[in-house]
Write a protein that holds these residues in place. Structure first.
Motif, PDB file in Angstrom:
ATOM      1  N   THR A  99      44.898  47.868  25.747  1.00  0.00           N
ATOM      2  CA  THR A  99      46.069  47.360  26.097  1.00  0.00           C
ATOM      3  C   THR A  99      47.579  47.927  25.870  1.00  0.00           C
ATOM      4  O   THR A  99      48.386  47.637  26.098  1.00  0.00           O
ATOM      5  CB  THR A  99      46.023  46.013  25.941  1.00  0.00           C
ATOM      6  N   VAL A 100      47.411  48.834  24.563  1.00  0.00           N
ATOM      7  CA  VAL A 100      48.183  49.402  24.141  1.00  0.00           C
ATOM      8  C   VAL A 100      48.954  50.652  24.918  1.00  0.00           C
ATOM      9  O   VAL A 100      50.083  50.591  25.379  1.00  0.00           O
ATOM     10  CB  VAL A 100      48.002  49.836  22.562  1.00  0.00           C
ATOM     11  N   SER A 101      47.845  51.383  25.403  1.00  0.00           N
ATOM     12  CA  SER A 101      48.333  52.477  26.066  1.00  0.00           C
ATOM     13  C   SER A 101      47.922  52.416  27.403  1.00  0.00           C
ATOM     14  O   SER A 101      48.220  53.140  28.313  1.00  0.00           O
ATOM     15  CB  SER A 101      47.537  54.038  25.610  1.00  0.00           C
ATOM     16  N   LYS A 102      47.348  51.137  27.929  1.00  0.00           N
ATOM     17  CA  LYS A 102      47.569  50.712  29.425  1.00  0.00           C
ATOM     18  C   LYS A 102      46.172  51.617  29.988  1.00  0.00           C
ATOM     19  O   LYS A 102      46.746  52.455  31.076  1.00  0.00           O
ATOM     20  CB  LYS A 102      48.763  50.822  30.194  1.00  0.00           C
ATOM     21  N   ALA A 103      45.152  51.848  29.472  1.00  0.00           N
ATOM     22  CA  ALA A 103      44.012  52.760  29.868  1.00  0.00           C
ATOM     23  C   ALA A 103      42.918  52.089  29.731  1.00  0.00           C
ATOM     24  O   ALA A 103      42.695  51.537  28.788  1.00  0.00           O
ATOM     25  CB  ALA A 103      44.302  54.296  29.340  1.00  0.00           C
ATOM     26  N   LEU A 104      41.826  52.437  30.535  1.00  0.00           N
ATOM     27  CA  LEU A 104      40.545  52.027  30.594  1.00  0.00           C
ATOM     28  C   LEU A 104      39.442  53.201  30.264  1.00  0.00           C
ATOM     29  O   LEU A 104      39.699  54.285  31.294  1.00  0.00           O
ATOM     30  CB  LEU A 104      40.013  51.260  31.826  1.00  0.00           C
ATOM     31  N   PRO A 111      27.060  48.631  35.930  1.00  0.00           N
ATOM     32  CA  PRO A 111      25.948  47.433  36.373  1.00  0.00           C
ATOM     33  C   PRO A 111      26.568  46.427  35.500  1.00  0.00           C
ATOM     34  O   PRO A 111      27.240  46.338  34.729  1.00  0.00           O
ATOM     35  CB  PRO A 111      24.823  47.956  35.828  1.00  0.00           C
ATOM     36  N   ILE A 112      26.053  45.233  36.109  1.00  0.00           N
ATOM     37  CA  ILE A 112      26.072  43.787  35.412  1.00  0.00           C
ATOM     38  C   ILE A 112      25.528  44.234  33.896  1.00  0.00           C
ATOM     39  O   ILE A 112      24.472  44.865  33.833  1.00  0.00           O
ATOM     40  CB  ILE A 112      25.513  42.568  35.967  1.00  0.00           C
ATOM     41  N   GLY A 113      26.041  43.394  32.859  1.00  0.00           N
ATOM     42  CA  GLY A 113      25.688  43.881  31.378  1.00  0.00           C
ATOM     43  C   GLY A 113      26.449  44.711  30.941  1.00  0.00           C
ATOM     44  O   GLY A 113      26.051  45.359  29.834  1.00  0.00           O
ATOM     45  N   THR A 114      27.316  45.837  31.439  1.00  0.00           N
ATOM     46  CA  THR A 114      28.037  46.686  31.022  1.00  0.00           C
ATOM     47  C   THR A 114      28.935  46.154  29.847  1.00  0.00           C
ATOM     48  O   THR A 114      29.349  45.114  29.925  1.00  0.00           O
ATOM     49  CB  THR A 114      29.079  47.396  31.875  1.00  0.00           C
ATOM     50  N   GLN A 115      28.751  46.857  28.639  1.00  0.00           N
ATOM     51  CA  GLN A 115      29.635  46.399  27.426  1.00  0.00           C
ATOM     52  C   GLN A 115      30.826  46.730  27.448  1.00  0.00           C
ATOM     53  O   GLN A 115      31.333  47.717  27.878  1.00  0.00           O
ATOM     54  CB  GLN A 115      28.770  46.656  25.904  1.00  0.00           C
ATOM     55  N   VAL A 116      31.908  45.482  27.063  1.00  0.00           N
ATOM     56  CA  VAL A 116      33.035  45.634  27.148  1.00  0.00           C
ATOM     57  C   VAL A 116      33.894  45.298  26.056  1.00  0.00           C
ATOM     58  O   VAL A 116      33.430  44.320  25.371  1.00  0.00           O
ATOM     59  CB  VAL A 116      33.626  45.006  28.524  1.00  0.00           C
ATOM     60  N   LYS A 117      35.041  46.095  25.712  1.00  0.00           N
ATOM     61  CA  LYS A 117      35.871  45.880  24.543  1.00  0.00           C
ATOM     62  C   LYS A 117      37.144  45.703  24.910  1.00  0.00           C
ATOM     63  O   LYS A 117      37.600  46.957  25.456  1.00  0.00           O
ATOM     64  CB  LYS A 117      35.589  46.577  23.192  1.00  0.00           C
ATOM     65  N   LEU A 118      37.985  44.518  24.716  1.00  0.00           N
ATOM     66  CA  LEU A 118      39.455  44.813  24.916  1.00  0.00           C
ATOM     67  C   LEU A 118      40.143  44.885  23.571  1.00  0.00           C
ATOM     68  O   LEU A 118      39.826  44.128  22.753  1.00  0.00           O
ATOM     69  CB  LEU A 118      39.901  43.731  25.669  1.00  0.00           C
ATOM     70  N   LEU A 119      41.049  45.562  23.618  1.00  0.00           N
ATOM     71  CA  LEU A 119      41.774  45.737  22.341  1.00  0.00           C
ATOM     72  C   LEU A 119      43.362  46.328  22.524  1.00  0.00           C
ATOM     73  O   LEU A 119      43.858  46.243  23.704  1.00  0.00           O
ATOM     74  CB  LEU A 119      41.292  46.939  21.378  1.00  0.00           C
ATOM     75  N   TYR A 133      40.889  55.788  33.041  1.00  0.00           N
ATOM     76  CA  TYR A 133      41.907  55.177  34.026  1.00  0.00           C
ATOM     77  C   TYR A 133      42.806  54.519  33.654  1.00  0.00           C
ATOM     78  O   TYR A 133      43.029  53.619  32.757  1.00  0.00           O
ATOM     79  CB  TYR A 133      40.927  54.107  34.905  1.00  0.00           C
ATOM     80  N   PRO A 134      43.974  54.701  34.360  1.00  0.00           N
ATOM     81  CA  PRO A 134      45.329  53.931  34.084  1.00  0.00           C
ATOM     82  C   PRO A 134      45.120  52.580  34.585  1.00  0.00           C
ATOM     83  O   PRO A 134      44.793  52.454  35.648  1.00  0.00           O
ATOM     84  CB  PRO A 134      46.455  54.841  34.739  1.00  0.00           C
ATOM     85  N   THR A 135      45.861  51.648  33.793  1.00  0.00           N
ATOM     86  CA  THR A 135      45.691  50.389  34.188  1.00  0.00           C
ATOM     87  C   THR A 135      47.044  49.506  33.953  1.00  0.00           C
ATOM     88  O   THR A 135      47.948  49.880  33.439  1.00  0.00           O
ATOM     89  CB  THR A 135      44.626  49.490  33.315  1.00  0.00           C
ATOM     90  N   SER A 136      46.880  48.267  34.674  1.00  0.00           N
ATOM     91  CA  SER A 136      47.790  47.165  34.310  1.00  0.00           C
ATOM     92  C   SER A 136      47.312  46.632  33.285  1.00  0.00           C
ATOM     93  O   SER A 136      46.075  46.384  33.136  1.00  0.00           O
ATOM     94  CB  SER A 136      48.237  46.421  35.417  1.00  0.00           C
ATOM     95  N   VAL A 137      48.061  45.847  32.555  1.00  0.00           N
ATOM     96  CA  VAL A 137      47.746  44.912  31.344  1.00  0.00           C
ATOM     97  C   VAL A 137      48.397  43.674  31.094  1.00  0.00           C
ATOM     98  O   VAL A 137      49.581  43.659  31.981  1.00  0.00           O
ATOM     99  CB  VAL A 137      47.738  45.684  29.904  1.00  0.00           C
ATOM    100  N   PRO A 138      48.111  42.686  30.505  1.00  0.00           N
ATOM    101  CA  PRO A 138      48.887  41.448  30.585  1.00  0.00           C
ATOM    102  C   PRO A 138      50.169  41.713  29.994  1.00  0.00           C
ATOM    103  O   PRO A 138      50.593  42.563  29.186  1.00  0.00           O
ATOM    104  CB  PRO A 138      47.903  40.527  29.427  1.00  0.00           C
ATOM    105  N   ARG A 148      51.745  49.208  33.730  1.00  0.00           N
ATOM    106  CA  ARG A 148      52.775  48.407  33.273  1.00  0.00           C
ATOM    107  C   ARG A 148      52.210  47.122  32.570  1.00  0.00           C
ATOM    108  O   ARG A 148      50.936  46.818  32.910  1.00  0.00           O
ATOM    109  CB  ARG A 148      53.583  47.794  34.345  1.00  0.00           C
ATOM    110  N   LYS A 149      52.817  46.371  31.849  1.00  0.00           N
ATOM    111  CA  LYS A 149      52.679  45.063  31.362  1.00  0.00           C
ATOM    112  C   LYS A 149      53.149  43.915  32.594  1.00  0.00           C
ATOM    113  O   LYS A 149      54.057  43.711  32.689  1.00  0.00           O
ATOM    114  CB  LYS A 149      53.427  44.573  30.141  1.00  0.00           C
ATOM    115  N   SER A 150      51.843  43.658  33.471  1.00  0.00           N
ATOM    116  CA  SER A 150      52.052  43.138  34.549  1.00  0.00           C
ATOM    117  C   SER A 150      51.323  41.845  35.056  1.00  0.00           C
ATOM    118  O   SER A 150      51.308  41.308  36.053  1.00  0.00           O
ATOM    119  CB  SER A 150      52.382  44.083  35.783  1.00  0.00           C
ATOM    120  N   SER A 151      50.254  41.810  34.409  1.00  0.00           N
ATOM    121  CA  SER A 151      49.254  41.064  34.775  1.00  0.00           C
ATOM    122  C   SER A 151      49.063  39.609  33.953  1.00  0.00           C
ATOM    123  O   SER A 151      49.878  39.440  32.987  1.00  0.00           O
ATOM    124  CB  SER A 151      47.875  41.563  34.504  1.00  0.00           C
ATOM    125  N   SER A 152      48.296  38.649  34.525  1.00  0.00           N
ATOM    126  CA  SER A 152      48.296  37.258  33.745  1.00  0.00           C
ATOM    127  C   SER A 152      47.102  37.252  32.733  1.00  0.00           C
ATOM    128  O   SER A 152      46.824  36.237  32.300  1.00  0.00           O
ATOM    129  CB  SER A 152      48.314  36.247  34.786  1.00  0.00           C
TER     130      SER A 152
END
Length: 197
Positions: free
Chosen positions: A73-78, A189-197, A91-96, A167-171
């Motif tokens: 969420t700092v560099s807005k990338a996945l 697939p379902i079960g993909t491990q994810v971390k948000l930082l 991938y570039p992303t939008s973040v909260p 951008r910081k644009s999501s809820s």
């Protein structure tokens, strides 16, 4: 032969002339209409892609025996890694909009949906009473694909509003361009491990 002495007063005067020279030059144009004056152009800022920071999955997970996503969420990338690191994508992303709108930490993809419908949360409606549930379609905030995380109401999804990416644009969610979330949807697939930082 005598040498002129550089006095403190002379040094201050020279500094003032140097400091105010642009203003003095500009003052000479006050009778020229703005449309006819030369534009002052700020230096161009670098594109958002240059702000992506390198992330190594080893800093966050013990092994890569599952498809892995890290949403930065700092560099807005996945960041995406296939099993055993055979494929890596960014991938570039939008973040909260603010840190209190999202969770950080470990989760996983528990459900996926093509053409998701959208229902605003109670806090979204409190913030904007005009919000209402939306069926799939071009106005839907979740775009064309949604991958639901184990945390209720947190989703990795597409967006039709491409201005939000980078951008910081999501809820609270992580948004991607529709074309890219469609690619990622097939890879995770379902079960993909994810971390948000």
């Amino acid at each position: 032969m005598t040498r002129p002495l550089l006095t403190r007063r002379a040094a201050l005067g020279a500094g003032a002339v140097t400091l105010f020279a642009p203003a003095i030059v500009r003052a000479g144009t006050q009778d020229i209409p703005m449309a006819e004056q030369q534009a002052i152009v700020a230096p161009q800022e670098r594109a958002n892609i240059s702000s992506f920071r390198e992330i190594d999955w080893r800093d966050h997970f013990d092994n890569l025996d599952k498809v892995t996503l890290i949403a930065d969420t700092v560099s807005k990338a996945l960041h995406y890694w296939a099993v055993d690191g055979a494929d890596y994508r960014l991938y570039p992303t939008s973040v909260p909009r603010s840190p209190e709108l999202t969770k950080t930490g470990y989760t996983e993809i528990v459900r996926k949906k093509v053409g998701p419908s959208w229902t605003p949360t109670a806090s979204m409606i409190e913030h904007d009473p005009s919000l209402h549930p939306m069926p799939p379609g071009p106005d839907n905030p979740l775009g064309t694909r949604a991958m639901y995380l184990s945390w209720p109401a947190y989703i990795i999804h597409g967006t039709h509003d491409t201005r939000k990416i980078g951008r910081k644009s999501s809820s609270g969610c992580i948004g991607l361009f529709n074309q890219q979330v469609e690619e990622l949807y097939e890879l995770c697939p379902i079960g993909t491990q994810v971390k948000l930082l």
